[in-house]
Enzyme design. Structure first.
Site, short mmCIF file in Angstrom:
data_model
loop_
_atom_site.label_atom_id
_atom_site.label_comp_id
_atom_site.label_asym_id
_atom_site.label_seq_id
_atom_site.Cartn_x
_atom_site.Cartn_y
_atom_site.Cartn_z
N ALA A 28 0.75 -1.40 -0.01
CA ALA A 28 0.00 0.08 0.05
C ALA A 28 0.71 1.24 -0.01
CB ALA A 28 -0.81 0.13 1.17
N THR B 284 0.59 5.29 -1.33
CA THR B 284 0.06 6.45 -0.66
C THR B 284 0.36 7.75 -1.16
OG1 THR B 284 2.08 5.90 0.67
CG2 THR B 284 0.07 5.26 1.44
N ARG C 236 -2.83 0.67 7.66
CA ARG C 236 -2.27 0.52 8.95
C ARG C 236 -1.63 1.52 9.50
NH1 ARG C 236 -2.33 -4.55 6.75
NH2 ARG C 236 -3.14 -6.18 7.89
N GLN D 205 0.33 -6.00 -3.85
CA GLN D 205 -0.70 -6.45 -2.90
C GLN D 205 -1.71 -5.39 -3.27
OE1 GLN D 205 0.71 -7.65 1.28
NE2 GLN D 205 2.52 -6.66 0.42
N HIS E 34 -4.03 -9.71 -4.88
CA HIS E 34 -5.36 -9.50 -4.17
C HIS E 34 -6.29 -8.88 -5.09
CE1 HIS E 34 -2.81 -8.94 -0.38
NE2 HIS E 34 -3.11 -10.18 -0.61
N CYS F 187 -25.53 -7.06 -13.20
CA CYS F 187 -25.14 -7.55 -14.63
C CYS F 187 -26.44 -7.34 -15.48
CB CYS F 187 -24.63 -8.76 -14.67
SG CYS F 187 -24.35 -9.51 -16.33
N THR G 133 5.49 -1.81 2.06
CA THR G 133 4.62 -2.96 2.64
C THR G 133 5.50 -3.16 4.03
OG1 THR G 133 4.07 -5.32 2.68
CG2 THR G 133 5.74 -4.78 1.29
N SER G 134 4.46 -3.50 4.93
CA SER G 134 4.84 -3.91 6.21
C SER G 134 5.15 -5.45 6.36
CB SER G 134 4.07 -3.42 7.49
OG SER G 134 2.63 -3.95 7.21
#
Length: 250
Positions: free
Chosen positions: A24, A28, A36, A103, A121, A150, A190-191
């Protein structure tokens, strides 16, 4: 810091099968909030925790409420690729970067021009009818109300991996193969707290493991180089092969 940036540049210059593994923090800098950090989604107040609202169980039981949250918080369609996204696309064009494993679900890597992207993801830009499998773009979901349907009457589901869902096996296998073959692995933004995605970096066996993240991660101790900086700005600082060639020719 200048010494670390110079080391990163040398590693990139010596590599031709770089894989970037991102989270993420990569987006940002494009204005998309992460989960987080202090101002991330997990620290905002909602009727239910974001982890609950983004779960498969919640989607099935409270579909309309899921979509209300999803439209407001997950569809950041005005966001544009930042300098980091563009630099990775540039490295791919130069033949140095072989793949991106992300991710993120925002599609900004592809928008920047990257072609070989493994979206662990999924993507907000794909929304599939649960009856006939027809795909719809994110704009269709954004402009719809309530539960989107749809043309066949079936309900649409975002092609994103919700909590409680398994990762797509073909995407996982492609990511593993790319990481195994990499001569340099850059982990950024990423953490490494989300599993099973974070476990994929264990398939890297090389000696150019770089971690670029503002906070500590579980993999810091095994990295060859750690930079506590913003991933986008750090990548953007790398000199391109084209620039180096022009300087030599000049």
């Amino acid at each position: 810091m200048e010494e670390k940036l110079a080391c990163l540049q040398r590693m990139v210059d010596e590599s031709y099968r770089i894989v970037f593994f991102g989270g993420a923090g990569m987006s940002t800098e494009s204005g998309i909030p992460d989960f987080r950090s202090a101002d991330g989604l997990y620290h905002q107040q909602f009727r239910y925790p974001p982890e609950t609202m983004l779960s498969l169980d919640f989607y099935r039981a409270h579909t309309a409420e899921f979509y209300d949250f999803y439209r407001k918080k997950m569809l950041c369609l005005e966001a544009q690729p930042n300098a980091g996204h563009r630099k990775l696309a540039e490295l791919e064009r130069e033949g140095r970067l072989s793949a991106i494993v992300t991710q993120n679900i925002d599609g900004l890597h592809q928008q920047a021009g990257s072609r070989r992207v493994y979206e662990l993801h999924g993507s907000v830009h794909r929304n599939r009818c649960e009856r006939c499998s027809k795909l719809y773009p994110a704009q269709f979901i954004l402009k719809s109300e309530g539960i989107p349907h749809c043309a066949c009457g079936g309900e649409l589901k975002p092609d994103v991996v919700l909590y409680g869902e398994a990762l797509d096996e073909r995407t996982v296998q492609g990511s593993i193969a790319a990481i195994r073959e990499a001569d340099m692995l850059i982990i950024g933004g990423t953490s490494l707290a989300v599993w099973p995605a974070a476990g994929l970096i264990d398939y890297y066996r090389g000696e150019r493991l770089v971690l670029i993240n503002r906070t500590e991660t579980p993999a810091d101790g095994r990295a060859n180089l750690v930079l506590r900086t913003d991933i986008g700005k750090t990548l953007a600082a790398l000199r391109s092969e084209v620039l180096v060639k022009e300087e030599k020719d000049g």
